[in-house]
Design an enzyme around this catalytic site. Structure first.
Site, PDB file in Angstrom:
ATOM      1  N   HIS A   1      79.063  -6.879  85.683  1.00  0.00           N
ATOM      2  CA  HIS A   1      80.920  -6.853  86.395  1.00  0.00           C
ATOM      3  C   HIS A   1      81.980  -7.539  85.374  1.00  0.00           C
ATOM      4  CE1 HIS A   1      82.178 -10.001  89.967  1.00  0.00           C
ATOM      5  NE2 HIS A   1      83.103  -9.867  89.900  1.00  0.00           N
TER       6      HIS A   1
ATOM      7  N   TYR B   1      80.102 -13.546  93.728  1.00  0.00           N
ATOM      8  CA  TYR B   1      80.821 -13.806  95.294  1.00  0.00           C
ATOM      9  C   TYR B   1      81.056 -14.759  96.173  1.00  0.00           C
ATOM     10  CZ  TYR B   1      83.260  -9.529  94.028  1.00  0.00           C
ATOM     11  OH  TYR B   1      84.092  -8.416  93.295  1.00  0.00           O
TER      12      TYR B   1
ATOM     13  N   ASP C   1      81.929  -3.498  99.254  1.00  0.00           N
ATOM     14  CA  ASP C   1      82.012  -3.844  97.726  1.00  0.00           C
ATOM     15  C   ASP C   1      81.391  -5.061  97.514  1.00  0.00           C
ATOM     16  OD1 ASP C   1      83.098  -3.546  94.487  1.00  0.00           O
ATOM     17  OD2 ASP C   1      83.749  -5.326  95.336  1.00  0.00           O
TER      18      ASP C   1
ATOM     19  N   LYS D   1      77.512  -6.165  91.628  1.00  0.00           N
ATOM     20  CA  LYS D   1      77.915  -6.567  90.519  1.00  0.00           C
ATOM     21  C   LYS D   1      76.776  -7.147  89.369  1.00  0.00           C
ATOM     22  CE  LYS D   1      82.436  -5.654  92.183  1.00  0.00           C
ATOM     23  NZ  LYS D   1      82.226  -6.528  93.304  1.00  0.00           N
TER      24      LYS D   1
END
Length: 315
Positions: free
Chosen positions: A107, A51, A46, A76
């Site tokens: 997200h 990120y 994931d 996302k």
């Protein structure tokens, strides 16, 4: 050890345990992903554009030597990219070094100014988040349906959506029902009503931060620890197995080999050993005075969640 799978509402199988990569440093995440896939048997990773480590995640997938077709990869769409879904997806695919995603999520149900003063978290002069308050999330979803139809993703879903946002802003306009809703789920924030609602709609709940976040109190919880001792398990096994036993896709994050291993193996052992009585006991922990939502970004808009006191902009 392979993770069991559950079916999404479009017939695709998703492994019930995945490796989370939020807050995993780029220099650590490549080794973590490679180890998880090659040595432990994870088949679900994931990740997210926000990120900042998708390239390193992709490198870990390649280094594992396991064919891409055997690995379920989620990413996302970030909040500044709502108006350009396909371009944002193409960037994510290039970062990961793949030509498709297994699952693509919105997200947050919040659109931020794409031309603001920061690519991730633009702010207004008063310091509040630069939210496009008139933007309709249905317009993002229509673009998600389009990339699904093109075959660039195998399934589409959402993250951090409350029942109210789904019912009011998305489902009435959707041709495709979201396959999943990835939300903060753990012992102290079980969101029992929302999980029941999602499952009634055929939307699979996914748990992020299932062990809580940094310095989380969950691992010291007396109820979970007592149940762990009773079954010869670690407390972390119980915290994760509790979610898996309820058919919640669970996404523990770690870059430590021993934890990556136990987060799969211990979780599956716990999910088998926990009784209905254990799960009922664990379901009651938050309501006994321990309710604690750990992830509450200051969006300045009311997302419709229980136990999230929000200071709405302008009030």
């Amino acid at each position: 050890m392979a993770s069991p799978t559950i079916k999404l509402n479009n017939g695709i199988d998703i492994p019930i345990i995945g490796l989370g990569t939020w807050q995993s440093k780029p220099d650590e995440v490549t080794n973590a992903v490679e180890y998880a896939i090659k040595e432990v048997g994870y088949r679900h990773i994931d990740c997210a554009w926000a990120y900042g480590n998708e390239k390193e995640v992709g490198e870990g997938v390649r280094r594992s030597g396991v064919p891409r077709s055997e690995i379920f990869i989620t990413s996302k769409l970030w909040a500044t990219h709502h108006q350009r879904v396909e371009a944002a997806l193409d960037e994510t695919l290039a970062n990961l070094g793949t030509d498709y995603l297994d699952l693509y999520l919105i997200h947050w149900p919040v659109a931020l100014n794409p031309n603001g003063n920061d690519p991730k978290f633009p702010t207004r002069p008063d310091g509040s988040r630069d939210v496009l308050t008139e933007y309709q999330i249905r317009d993002t979803w229509a673009q998600f349906e389009a990339v699904l139809a093109k075959g660039k993703v195998r399934a589409i879903g959402v993250s951090n959506f409350s029942e109210r946002i789904l019912e009011r802003d998305l489902l009435p306009h959707a041709k495709v029902v979201p396959a999943v809703n990835q939300i903060e789920l753990h012992l102290y924030n079980p969101q029992l009503g929302l999980v029941t609602y999602l499952q009634s709609k055929g939307i699979v709940p996914q748990a992020y931060s299932p062990l809580g976040s940094t310095n989380s109190p969950l691992l010291q919880d007396e109820t979970a620890s007592a149940i762990a001792q009773q079954h010869g398990l670690q407390t972390a096994d119980v915290l994760l197995g509790y979610l898996v036993a309820k058919d919640i896709v669970t996404l523990p994050k770690s870059v430590t080999p021993a934890r990556i291993k136990s987060n799969l193996e211990g979780t599956l052992a716990a999910a088998k050993k926990l009784t209905k009585e254990d799960i009922a006991k664990l379901d009651g922990v938050a309501a006994s005075g321990k309710q604690n939502r750990l992830i509450q970004p200051p969006w300045g808009v009311d997302l419709g969640f229980d136990n999230w006191p929000v200071k709405v902009q302008g009030q």
